[in-house]
Enzyme design. Sequence first.
Site, PDB file in Angstrom:
ATOM      1  N   ASP A   6       0.886  -1.177   0.000  1.00 32.09           N
ATOM      2  CA  ASP A   6       0.000   0.000   0.000  1.00 32.09           C
ATOM      3  C   ASP A   6       0.923   1.225   0.000  1.00 32.09           C
ATOM      4  O   ASP A   6       2.141   1.102   0.148  1.00 32.09           O
ATOM      5  CB  ASP A   6      -0.890  -0.017   1.262  1.00 32.09           C
ATOM      6  CG  ASP A   6      -1.781   1.218   1.377  1.00 32.09           C
ATOM      7  OD1 ASP A   6      -2.364   1.634   0.357  1.00 32.09           O
ATOM      8  OD2 ASP A   6      -1.886   1.794   2.479  1.00 32.09           O
ATOM      9  N   SER A   7       0.315   2.400  -0.116  1.00 24.84           N
ATOM     10  CA  SER A   7       1.116   3.619  -0.055  1.00 24.84           C
ATOM     11  C   SER A   7       1.661   3.881   1.346  1.00 24.84           C
ATOM     12  O   SER A   7       2.553   4.710   1.509  1.00 24.84           O
ATOM     13  CB  SER A   7       0.251   4.815  -0.467  1.00 24.84           C
ATOM     14  OG  SER A   7      -0.824   4.952   0.444  1.00 24.84           O
ATOM     15  N   GLY A  39      -3.418   8.665  -3.700  1.00 29.76           N
ATOM     16  CA  GLY A  39      -4.738   9.192  -4.073  1.00 29.76           C
ATOM     17  C   GLY A  39      -4.704  10.372  -5.023  1.00 29.76           C
ATOM     18  O   GLY A  39      -5.726  10.739  -5.600  1.00 29.76           O
ATOM     19  N   CYS A  69      -4.640  -1.664  -1.465  1.00 33.65           N
ATOM     20  CA  CYS A  69      -4.890  -0.246  -1.687  1.00 33.65           C
ATOM     21  C   CYS A  69      -5.961  -0.126  -2.768  1.00 33.65           C
ATOM     22  O   CYS A  69      -5.792  -0.666  -3.872  1.00 33.65           O
ATOM     23  CB  CYS A  69      -3.595   0.410  -2.152  1.00 33.65           C
ATOM     24  SG  CYS A  69      -3.790   2.112  -2.683  1.00 33.65           S
ATOM     25  N   ASN A  70      -7.045   0.553  -2.446  1.00 29.72           N
ATOM     26  CA  ASN A  70      -8.128   0.716  -3.425  1.00 29.72           C
ATOM     27  C   ASN A  70      -7.667   1.526  -4.628  1.00 29.72           C
ATOM     28  O   ASN A  70      -8.047   1.247  -5.761  1.00 29.72           O
ATOM     29  CB  ASN A  70      -9.319   1.422  -2.776  1.00 29.72           C
ATOM     30  CG  ASN A  70     -10.003   0.569  -1.743  1.00 29.72           C
ATOM     31  OD1 ASN A  70     -10.995  -0.076  -2.020  1.00 29.72           O
ATOM     32  ND2 ASN A  70      -9.472   0.545  -0.527  1.00 29.72           N
ATOM     33  N   CYS A 178     -11.071   3.099   1.208  1.00 26.53           N
ATOM     34  CA  CYS A 178      -9.617   3.310   1.234  1.00 26.53           C
ATOM     35  C   CYS A 178      -9.127   2.535   2.448  1.00 26.53           C
ATOM     36  O   CYS A 178      -9.755   2.611   3.525  1.00 26.53           O
ATOM     37  CB  CYS A 178      -9.301   4.802   1.385  1.00 26.53           C
ATOM     38  SG  CYS A 178      -7.573   5.150   1.788  1.00 26.53           S
TER      39      CYS A 178
END
Length: 271
Positions: A6-7, A39, A69-70, A178
């Site tokens: 993920d970020s 994002g 992560c969406n 998220c």
Amino acid sequence: MIGVFDSGIGGLTVLQWIRQRLPQADLLYLADQAFAPYGAKSTELLQQRCDRIADWLIAQGCIVLVVACNTATAHCVDALRQRLPFDIIGVEPGIKPAALGTRSGAIGILATENTLASSRYQQLASRFNPNTCVVNQPCPGLADAIELGPDTEQIDAILTRCTAVMTDAGVDRVVLGCTHYPLVKDRLQRLLGTQVQLIDTGEAIAGEVARRAGSAEWGQGSTRLLTTGSLPRLQQLIGAYPVLSSHFQANQCEAAPDLSDLAQTTGSSSA
Ligand code: DGL
């Protein structure tokens, strides 16, 4: 081994479910904090970054990848699946359970602007229109504020603004679209009231990972949490959020090797 990324710390809300569901699996998590937030990055830059991380996780021995992560799923998962001969599991806003469960006929989706703007998300949402009123609410800056720690006023200011829109629209289900947002679930619930049900797909994703894990499940149960950003900051954040500190420890954290062969400032747009 199962690779998850993920970020930042958001994907840990998915990882904790995977850890519970697959106690024997070796888990390698990458928090791409040097490159966050996702994002507000361009699709091209996100794809380059996801390619870089996926290749690295595979080089470490991961045979299943979870894009926790969406935003990255919305923009990169199709390309990753086309390119790589591995099981790649993504996360998507849980519109379906929300639409099936609503009684008021209105559901809210909290997500990054990049997720909501993606064609993948728009196709998903269009399946539930017009029977369900889907209120899309981007939350610019929220993942960033969560990355600063739980005690910032910024989090409450953003949540107050975003939940007011939901309340005005009469939603009775709010989707956490998220993976960072489950970290502020209690605050969201307080603002929305107990009549609104929050939908978090972390547990369902872990179920999907378990179904597809195969031999990736046969390990020593190790957990390694790597960051491309500041190691002390990751350790501090894990201690600061109870949902993280109840599953992970500072001594599981490591600095990631240098994956910064992409310019980090190009491709950003305002959050
Ligand atoms: N956790 C990520 C998601 O699920 C994104 C946060 C960010 O903007 O970096 O969309």
